[in-house]
Design an enzyme around this catalytic site. Structure first.
Site, PDB file in Angstrom:
ATOM      1  N   GLU A  16       0.816  -1.200   0.000  1.00 24.39           N
ATOM      2  CA  GLU A  16       0.000   0.000   0.000  1.00 24.39           C
ATOM      3  C   GLU A  16       0.854   1.255   0.000  1.00 24.39           C
ATOM      4  O   GLU A  16       1.976   1.257   0.511  1.00 24.39           O
ATOM      5  CB  GLU A  16      -0.907  -0.010   1.237  1.00 24.39           C
ATOM      6  CG  GLU A  16      -1.688  -1.303   1.266  1.00 24.39           C
ATOM      7  CD  GLU A  16      -2.751  -1.349   2.328  1.00 24.39           C
ATOM      8  OE1 GLU A  16      -3.539  -2.293   2.293  1.00 24.39           O
ATOM      9  OE2 GLU A  16      -2.799  -0.463   3.180  1.00 24.39           O
ATOM     10  N   CYS A  57       3.475   8.372   1.032  1.00 22.43           N
ATOM     11  CA  CYS A  57       4.035   7.411   1.985  1.00 22.43           C
ATOM     12  C   CYS A  57       4.106   6.067   1.269  1.00 22.43           C
ATOM     13  O   CYS A  57       3.090   5.575   0.772  1.00 22.43           O
ATOM     14  CB  CYS A  57       3.097   7.349   3.195  1.00 22.43           C
ATOM     15  SG  CYS A  57       3.528   6.081   4.390  1.00 22.43           S
ATOM     16  N   CYS A  80       6.362  -7.266   7.164  1.00 22.19           N
ATOM     17  CA  CYS A  80       7.579  -6.850   7.870  1.00 22.19           C
ATOM     18  C   CYS A  80       7.991  -7.960   8.821  1.00 22.19           C
ATOM     19  O   CYS A  80       7.142  -8.579   9.459  1.00 22.19           O
ATOM     20  CB  CYS A  80       7.331  -5.561   8.650  1.00 22.19           C
ATOM     21  SG  CYS A  80       8.846  -4.937   9.443  1.00 22.19           S
ATOM     22  N   CYS A  84       6.849  -5.713  15.458  1.00 29.63           N
ATOM     23  CA  CYS A  84       6.416  -4.872  16.580  1.00 29.63           C
ATOM     24  C   CYS A  84       4.925  -5.154  16.828  1.00 29.63           C
ATOM     25  O   CYS A  84       4.116  -5.036  15.899  1.00 29.63           O
ATOM     26  CB  CYS A  84       6.617  -3.391  16.260  1.00 29.63           C
ATOM     27  SG  CYS A  84       8.282  -3.020  15.688  1.00 29.63           S
ATOM     28  N   CYS A  92       1.913  -2.830  15.658  1.00 30.83           N
ATOM     29  CA  CYS A  92       1.867  -2.442  14.241  1.00 30.83           C
ATOM     30  C   CYS A  92       1.159  -3.523  13.423  1.00 30.83           C
ATOM     31  O   CYS A  92       1.510  -4.709  13.519  1.00 30.83           O
ATOM     32  CB  CYS A  92       3.297  -2.237  13.744  1.00 30.83           C
ATOM     33  SG  CYS A  92       3.442  -2.097  11.953  1.00 30.83           S
ATOM     34  N   CYS A 147      -1.063   5.486  10.077  1.00 31.46           N
ATOM     35  CA  CYS A 147       0.185   4.829  10.455  1.00 31.46           C
ATOM     36  C   CYS A 147      -0.030   3.439  11.003  1.00 31.46           C
ATOM     37  O   CYS A 147      -0.851   3.234  11.880  1.00 31.46           O
ATOM     38  CB  CYS A 147       0.847   5.606  11.592  1.00 31.46           C
ATOM     39  SG  CYS A 147       2.002   6.778  11.002  1.00 31.46           S
TER      40      CYS A 147
HETATM   41  N1  SAH Z   1       9.526   0.041   9.744  1.00 34.18           N
HETATM   42  C1  SAH Z   1       9.708   1.435   9.802  1.00 34.18           C
HETATM   43  C2  SAH Z   1       8.784   2.229   8.898  1.00 34.18           C
HETATM   44  C3  SAH Z   1       7.354   1.803   8.831  1.00 34.18           C
HETATM   45  S1  SAH Z   1       6.371   2.057  10.270  1.00 34.18           S
HETATM   46  C4  SAH Z   1       9.587   1.914  11.252  1.00 34.18           C
HETATM   47  O1  SAH Z   1       9.166   1.130  12.100  1.00 34.18           O
HETATM   48  O2  SAH Z   1       9.956   3.061  11.507  1.00 34.18           O
HETATM   49  C5  SAH Z   1       6.179   3.846  10.282  1.00 34.18           C
HETATM   50  C6  SAH Z   1       5.796   4.407  11.630  1.00 34.18           C
HETATM   51  O3  SAH Z   1       4.483   3.984  12.010  1.00 34.18           O
HETATM   52  C7  SAH Z   1       6.740   3.964  12.764  1.00 34.18           C
HETATM   53  O4  SAH Z   1       7.149   5.080  13.512  1.00 34.18           O
HETATM   54  C8  SAH Z   1       5.861   3.070  13.607  1.00 34.18           C
HETATM   55  O5  SAH Z   1       6.246   3.092  14.966  1.00 34.18           O
HETATM   56  C9  SAH Z   1       4.490   3.687  13.395  1.00 34.18           C
HETATM   57  N2  SAH Z   1       3.379   2.783  13.722  1.00 34.18           N
HETATM   58  C10 SAH Z   1       3.325   1.445  13.546  1.00 34.18           C
HETATM   59  N3  SAH Z   1       2.144   0.977  13.978  1.00 34.18           N
HETATM   60  C11 SAH Z   1       1.429   2.026  14.426  1.00 34.18           C
HETATM   61  C12 SAH Z   1       0.118   2.167  14.965  1.00 34.18           C
HETATM   62  N4  SAH Z   1      -0.706   1.126  15.101  1.00 34.18           N
HETATM   63  N5  SAH Z   1      -0.282   3.402  15.310  1.00 34.18           N
HETATM   64  C13 SAH Z   1       0.519   4.481  15.137  1.00 34.18           C
HETATM   65  N6  SAH Z   1       1.756   4.395  14.621  1.00 34.18           N
HETATM   66  C14 SAH Z   1       2.215   3.182  14.267  1.00 34.18           C
HETATM   67 FE1  SF4 Z   2       7.972  -3.342  10.860  1.00 37.18          FE
HETATM   68 FE2  SF4 Z   2       5.794  -2.125  11.795  1.00 37.18          FE
HETATM   69 FE3  SF4 Z   2       7.889  -2.492  13.397  1.00 37.18          FE
HETATM   70 FE4  SF4 Z   2       8.040  -0.694  11.377  1.00 37.18          FE
HETATM   71  S1  SF4 Z   2       6.671  -0.601  13.175  1.00 37.18           S
HETATM   72  S2  SF4 Z   2       9.565  -2.240  11.959  1.00 37.18           S
HETATM   73  S3  SF4 Z   2       6.768  -1.748   9.844  1.00 37.18           S
HETATM   74  S4  SF4 Z   2       6.642  -4.117  12.481  1.00 37.18           S
END
Ligand code: SAH
Ligand code: SF4
Length: 367
Positions: free
Chosen positions: A108, A127, A134, A138, A141, A357
C-alpha cells in the site's frame, strides 16, 4: 473485516521474472540499448516516458519503432503496481493505493494532500512501502502482525511513486515529499531502497530534493549509519520506549540493538549542520506514556539534535494496546517542550480507509 476486491490471489502466478523498467539505473538502461545497436537517445526517450511522464505502458512511447517497443515489453515489466485500487478519505485529501504485485503480494501507498496555509506552500506527500509485510514484528503495528512476505524490488518501490505522480500531474500538481513509512522496514531492504532513492533524487529521475525525503527505520544501527553516509535524506528513528525493558517488548529488534547502541550510533552520525534526527514515539496507554517516560526521554536524547514526533496509536482489531487519552498526549508533549525538546503531535490521516500509520495492512482478509 471488510472483504477486499484486491484480496491476495492464492492461484497468483510466480513473480514475473522480467525486471521492472523503472528500477533500472540510467547506465543500465543505456547499456541495454547499446547492446542492441540502438542509438543512445533511445534510452533518454524511454527514461523521459518512465520517470518524466510516469507512462503506464510502452505503447505510450510513440517515438519508438514498434519492434523496439515489443523488445522492451519482452524484456521488462513496464508497470509493477498496475493493478491498483484507490480509496479516498478526508474529503479527498488522503488517497490510499492498494497495489497487487505480479505474484499476488499486496502493498500500500498513501498520498496526502496538504493545501497551502499562510506562508506554507501546498504539499503532496507520498508514503510508500519497502517490503511486503515486515519481519521485525512490533506488536503494536498491523504490518508487524501480518508477518513478512518479501522484499520489494527497486521498480516496485519506484512504481508506487510513478502511480501517485501520474495522478498528481493529471491534476496539474507535483509530488513534493516522499516518506518511507508504509509497510516494511526500509533498512532491511537496503539495496533496492538505496537505488530507489537515487532514482527519486536524480535530475533525470524525479528530481525530488533529499531534504524532502524521509526514511523511517526501526533502528538497525549499522544500516542507519550507512544510510546517512550514502544519502542526504532525512532520518526518522522509531523509538517508542524510554527503557530497554519496554522497548524489548514493543520493538523486538531492541534485543539486537538496545537503546544505548542505537543512540550512540545516532550520536556518531555525520549529520550536516542544522539537520536534526526525528524520533518517532507511538503513544500507547499505560505502556510508554507516563510522565516518567517523558523525563527519561529527555535524559536519553541529551546532546542529540532531535525532533520528537508523537504519534497517537491507531488501534486495529486484537491489537492488545489502547491509544493514550488526548490529555495524556498533551501533558507528555508539554514535559518534553519544557525541557527544550521540539515535540509535535502527528495528525492522523485516512483512518476510515485504514490508511493511518501502522494500519496499512489492517484491511487484510481475516486469517
Ligand atoms: N519500519 C519502519 C517504517 C514503517 S512504520 C519503522 O518502524 O519506523 C512507520 C511508523 O508507524 C513507525 O514510527 C511506527 O512506529 C508507526 N506505527 C506502527 N504501527 C502504528 C500504529 N498502530 N499506530 C501508530 N503508529 C504506528
Ligand atoms: Fe515493521 Fe511495523 Fe515495526 Fe516498522 S513498526 S519495523 S513496519 S513491524
Amino acid at each position: 473485516m471488510p472483504t477486499l476486491p484486491l484480496a491476495p490471489d492464492p492461484s497468483a502466478p510466480a513473480l514475473d521474472p522480467r525486471p521492472g523498467l523503472s528500477g533500472l539505473a540510467p547506465d543500465e538502461l543505456a547499456g541495454w540499448f547499446t547492446e542492441r545497436g540502438e542509438p543512445a537517445y533511445r534510452a533518454r526517450q524511454v527514461g523521459d516516458a518512465v520517470w518524466g511522464r510516469s507512462a503506464t505502458s510502452v505503447d505510450e512511447i510513440r517515438t519508438l519503432p514498434a519492434p523496439l517497443r515489443e523488445a522492451i515489453d519482452g524484456a521488462f515489466r513496464f508497470d509493477t503496481v498496475g493493478d491498483t485500487e484507490l480509496r479516498l478519505s478526508d474529503g479527498g485529501l488522503t488517497e490510499k493505493g492498494l497495489h497487487r504485485l505480479s505474484d499476488g503480494t499486496l502493498i500500500e501507498s498513501v498520498l496526502m494532500h496538504y493545501p497551502a496555509r499562510g506562508a506554507m506552500r501546498e504539499r503532496h506527500t507520498l508514503c510508500i512501502s519497502s517490503q511486503g509485510g515486515c519481519a521485525v514484528g512490533c506488536p503494536f503495528c498491523a504490518t508487524g502482525e501480518l508477518g513478512f512476505g518479501r522484499d520489494l524490488e527497486t521498480a516496485e518501490i519506484v512504481d508506487q511513486v510513478r502511480h501517485a505522480a501520474r495522478r498528481l500531474n493529471a491534476a496539474g500538481q507535483r509530488l513534493t515529499n516522499v516518506v518511507f513509512m508504509g509497510m516494511g522496514e526500509p533498512l532491511a531492504n537496503y539495496g533496492p531502497v538505496k537505488t530507489a532513492l537515487e532514482i527519486l533524487t536524480a535530475e533525470w529521475g524525479y528530481a525530488i530534493s533529499p531534504r524532502r525525503i524521509t526514511v523511517s527505520t526501526v533502528g538497525l544501527a549499522p544500516a542507519v549509519a550507512r544510510l546517512i553516509a550514502e544519502t542526504g535524506v532525512n532520518l526518522a528513528v522509531s523509538l517508542s520506549a524510554s527503557t530497554d525493558v519496554q522497548r524489548d517488548r514493543l520493538m523486538p529488534v531492541n534485543r539486537r540493538y538496545p537503546l544505548a547502541v542505537l543512540l550512540n550510533a545516532c550520536r556518531e552520525l555525520p549529520l550536516p549542520r542544522r539537520k536534526r534526527i526525528t524520533f518517532e514515539y507511538v503513544l500507547l496507554a499505560g505502556e510508554n506514556d507516563a510522565d516518567a517516560d517523558a523525563h527519561r526521554l529527555v535524559r536519553l536524547l541529551h546532546g542529540l539534535r532531535v525532533k520528537l514526533n508523537l504519534i497517537p496509536f491507531n488501534p486495529f482489531p486484537d491489537a492488545g494496546f489502547a491509544p493514550s487519552p488526548r490529555a495524556r498526549i498533551l501533558r507528555f508533549q508539554a514535559i518534553l517542550r519544557a525541557q527544550g525538546i521540539g515535540a509535535t503531535i502527528r495528525e492522523s490521516r485516512g483512518q476510515d480507509i485504514q490508511a493511518a500509520c501502522g494500519q496499512l495492512a489492517a484491511a487484510r482478509p481475516a486469517a
